[in-house]
Design a protein around this motif. Structure first.
Motif, short mmCIF file in Angstrom:
data_model
loop_
_atom_site.label_atom_id
_atom_site.label_comp_id
_atom_site.label_asym_id
_atom_site.label_seq_id
_atom_site.Cartn_x
_atom_site.Cartn_y
_atom_site.Cartn_z
N ASP A 1 -4.65 22.66 8.67
CA ASP A 1 -4.08 23.29 7.43
C ASP A 1 -4.33 21.75 6.82
OD1 ASP A 1 -3.16 23.08 5.04
OD2 ASP A 1 -1.23 24.47 6.49
N GLU A 2 -5.22 21.47 5.93
CA GLU A 2 -5.64 20.15 5.51
C GLU A 2 -4.86 20.18 3.79
OE1 GLU A 2 -8.28 23.09 3.55
OE2 GLU A 2 -8.06 22.37 5.32
N LYS A 3 -4.17 20.74 4.26
CA LYS A 3 -3.32 21.03 2.27
C LYS A 3 -2.37 19.78 1.86
CE LYS A 3 -3.18 26.10 1.44
NZ LYS A 3 -3.29 26.37 3.13
N ARG A 4 -1.90 19.72 3.12
CA ARG A 4 -1.16 17.83 2.90
C ARG A 4 -1.80 16.88 2.30
NH1 ARG A 4 5.27 17.82 6.40
NH2 ARG A 4 5.67 16.05 4.88
N SER A 5 -2.23 16.98 3.44
CA SER A 5 -3.09 15.73 3.80
C SER A 5 -3.83 15.11 2.91
CB SER A 5 -3.84 15.14 5.27
OG SER A 5 -2.99 15.62 6.31
N GLU B 1 0.71 -1.07 -0.22
CA GLU B 1 0.19 0.11 0.27
C GLU B 1 0.84 1.17 -0.61
OE1 GLU B 1 -3.62 -0.09 -0.27
OE2 GLU B 1 -3.20 -2.17 -0.67
N LYS B 2 0.25 1.78 -0.77
CA LYS B 2 0.96 3.72 -0.61
C LYS B 2 0.40 4.65 1.12
CE LYS B 2 0.66 5.59 -4.18
NZ LYS B 2 0.37 6.90 -5.97
N VAL B 3 1.52 4.29 1.47
CA VAL B 3 1.54 5.33 2.95
C VAL B 3 2.23 6.05 2.88
CG1 VAL B 3 1.23 4.68 4.83
CG2 VAL B 3 0.66 2.82 3.91
N ILE B 4 1.68 7.39 3.68
CA ILE B 4 1.88 8.30 4.47
C ILE B 4 2.21 8.48 5.92
CG2 ILE B 4 0.78 10.01 3.84
CD1 ILE B 4 4.61 10.62 3.74
N VAL B 5 2.81 8.80 7.07
CA VAL B 5 2.70 9.11 7.92
C VAL B 5 2.75 10.06 8.90
CG1 VAL B 5 3.26 8.32 10.58
CG2 VAL B 5 3.10 6.12 8.96
N LEU B 6 2.37 10.96 8.95
CA LEU B 6 2.56 12.14 9.44
C LEU B 6 2.01 12.54 10.87
CD1 LEU B 6 0.35 14.14 6.31
CD2 LEU B 6 3.18 13.59 6.51
N THR B 7 2.89 13.08 11.22
CA THR B 7 2.98 14.33 12.73
C THR B 7 1.34 14.53 12.79
OG1 THR B 7 4.72 15.42 13.36
CG2 THR B 7 5.35 13.24 13.33
N GLY B 8 1.58 15.13 13.98
CA GLY B 8 -0.03 15.86 14.26
C GLY B 8 0.45 16.94 13.50
N ALA B 9 1.83 17.59 14.37
CA ALA B 9 1.99 19.21 13.57
C ALA B 9 2.14 18.95 11.38
CB ALA B 9 3.16 18.94 14.22
N GLN B 10 2.85 17.69 11.15
CA GLN B 10 3.53 17.43 9.79
C GLN B 10 1.35 17.65 9.03
OE1 GLN B 10 5.40 14.29 9.74
NE2 GLN B 10 6.99 15.00 9.44
N ALA B 11 0.52 17.37 9.54
CA ALA B 11 -0.89 17.12 9.29
C ALA B 11 -1.52 18.47 9.33
CB ALA B 11 -1.79 15.78 9.80
N GLY B 12 -0.68 19.35 10.25
CA GLY B 12 -1.79 21.03 10.34
C GLY B 12 -2.35 20.79 11.18
N ILE B 13 -1.78 21.11 12.64
CA ILE B 13 -2.84 20.22 13.72
C ILE B 13 -2.05 21.58 14.49
CG2 ILE B 13 -4.02 19.83 15.72
CD1 ILE B 13 -4.07 16.55 14.39
N LEU B 14 -2.98 22.68 14.37
CA LEU B 14 -2.61 23.72 15.24
C LEU B 14 -2.87 23.59 16.38
CD1 LEU B 14 -0.56 26.54 15.59
CD2 LEU B 14 -2.74 27.61 13.69
#
Length: 406
Positions: A122-126, A95-108
């Motif tokens: 900020d949802e752009k990256r997700s 599967e194509k998977v990306i793991v993002l921390t809360g900060a990387q997922a844009g959660i301010l």
């Protein structure tokens, strides 16, 4: 884009075997042509090696005065471990998977460490990864301040992460997976006859969570309700359809009948660890204001408030007794504190304006010789304070009295 957010609790990801079941749930949803964001809690529960409480205690044993900021940095690691393990297992299956921390997922978030609130996402990256058909895996319970400091969202924070991301991404629905088949009419450990609810509305489940039911964090419910995003509570280890939380208000009969024949109540909940405070004081508005403002400044949360001419009665968490006693002594207010109490609450949006509900409550409790120490109500709840030793008996009596067994 057909986006679904799936959140898996600590027990769901605690072992390799259970993570395999989690992966099956994810892939089943993907086969329905859904774009998936997965939110995970830390592995296991208190006592397990990477559980949040274990990490917290590890640091506090070294330094009981450790700053909340430092504590948040360590506690956020539990969810990151879960996310990377699950992400790697999915990758191993192609599967194509990306793991993002809360900060990387844009959660301010704000900077209230250990109990931060989400300010924006900020949802752009997700979205960019979802558009490329990636499964996005995000550790729950965490975010970051504007200056990049890691924060955690407090108890139930992973539920909050899931619904907040769902709102930001305009998801179709949220699935919260746990180790039970759904939301029940009462705690099945207390009431063996408790039933699983097919559906429940936002307000009712919010009240249930606030009043002691361990189903979903009330903050998560509030967030989902703002955008009317359905939340499904399901069991990772079964195929049971679970409970759907949405804007459901009742069946057709309840729209036309002032006293519906079916159950007026949705559930019975209870919360232990409560103390009742009785403050003896003259009827003086200045003293009333002083009492309330002093407790507020001391971060004491009070509940079930009843003010009389000669005394003021309210409840607090037993954990805050020492703080309350210190403040009342400073104010020179005579007081009594009754410990080992429980708040038993009946929940149901249909009880408003229906005569006889309180009479049924009193009748059910009196038949079991249970004394009501105090009561309070809202448009969808009625709470009774009872001795902690009577709590389970009270819940069972009310469950039967309101015909929730069938």
């Amino acid at each position: 884009m057909n986006i679904v957010v799936q959140k898996f609790g600590g027990t769901s990801v605690s072992t390799k075997e259970r993570r395999t079941q989690v992966i099956n749930k994810i892939l089943q949803t993907k086969q329905k042509q859904k774009n998936i964001v997965v939110v995970v809690s830390a592995l296991g529960r208190k006592g397990d090696a990477y559980a949040t409480d274990t990490l917290r205690n590890l640091l506090l044993e070294e330094n009981p005065l450790c700053s909340l900021k430092t504590l948040d940095l360590l506690m956020s690691c539990g969810e990151i471990i879960s996310a990377t393990l699950l992400g790697s297992a999915l990758e191993a299956l192609g599967e194509k998977v990306i793991v993002l921390t809360g900060a990387q997922a844009g959660i301010l978030t704000d900077d209230h460490f250990s109990n931060a609130e989400i300010i924006a996402i900020d949802e752009k990256r997700s979205l960019s990864y979802l558009e490329k058909d990636y499964i996005v895996v995000v550790p729950g319970f965490q975010g970051a301040t504007a200056s990049g400091e890691v924060t955690t969202l407090g108890r139930g924070g992973s539920d909050t992460t899931a619904t907040a991301l769902a709102v930001a991404l305009n998801a179709e629905y949220v699935e919260i997976y746990t180790d039970v088949d759904g939301i029940m009419t009462a705690d099945p450990n207390v009431v063996p006859r408790a039933r699983i609810l097919d559906q429940v509305n936002y307000n009712e489940v919010f009240q249930m969570a606030e009043k002691g039911a361990k189903v979903i964090h009330p903050r998560a419910v509030e967030i989902a309700q703002k955008k009317n995003i359905p939340v499904n509570i399901r069991n990772t280890m079964s195929e049971h359809p679970g409970t759907r939380i949405h804007s459901f208000t009742g069946d057709k009969e309840s729209l036309y009948c002032s006293q519906p024949k079916k159950n007026l109540l949705t559930a019975i909940t209870h919360k232990d660890g409560i103390s009742q405070v009785s403050v003896h004081m003259e009827n003086n508005l200045a003293h009333d204001s002083l009492l309330l403002s002093t407790l507020a400044e001391s971060k004491v949360s009070i509940d079930m408030i009843n003010f009389f001419l000669d005394k003021k009665i309210f409840t607090i968490s037993t954990e805050q007794i020492n703080i309350v006693q210190i403040q009342l002594k400073k104010l020179n207010f005579s007081h009594e504190i009754r410990t080992h109490c429980s708040k038993v609450t009946v929940v149901g949006n249909r009880i408003t304006g229906i005569p006889g509900v309180m009479a049924t409550i009193v009748g059910a409790l009196s038949s079991e010789d249970i004394q009501i120490l105090q009561s309070s109500d809202s448009h969808s709840t009625i709470s009774c304070l009872v001795d902690e030793s009577d709590a389970k008996k009270a819940v069972n009596a009310l469950h039967s009295a309101f015909h929730l067994d069938c």
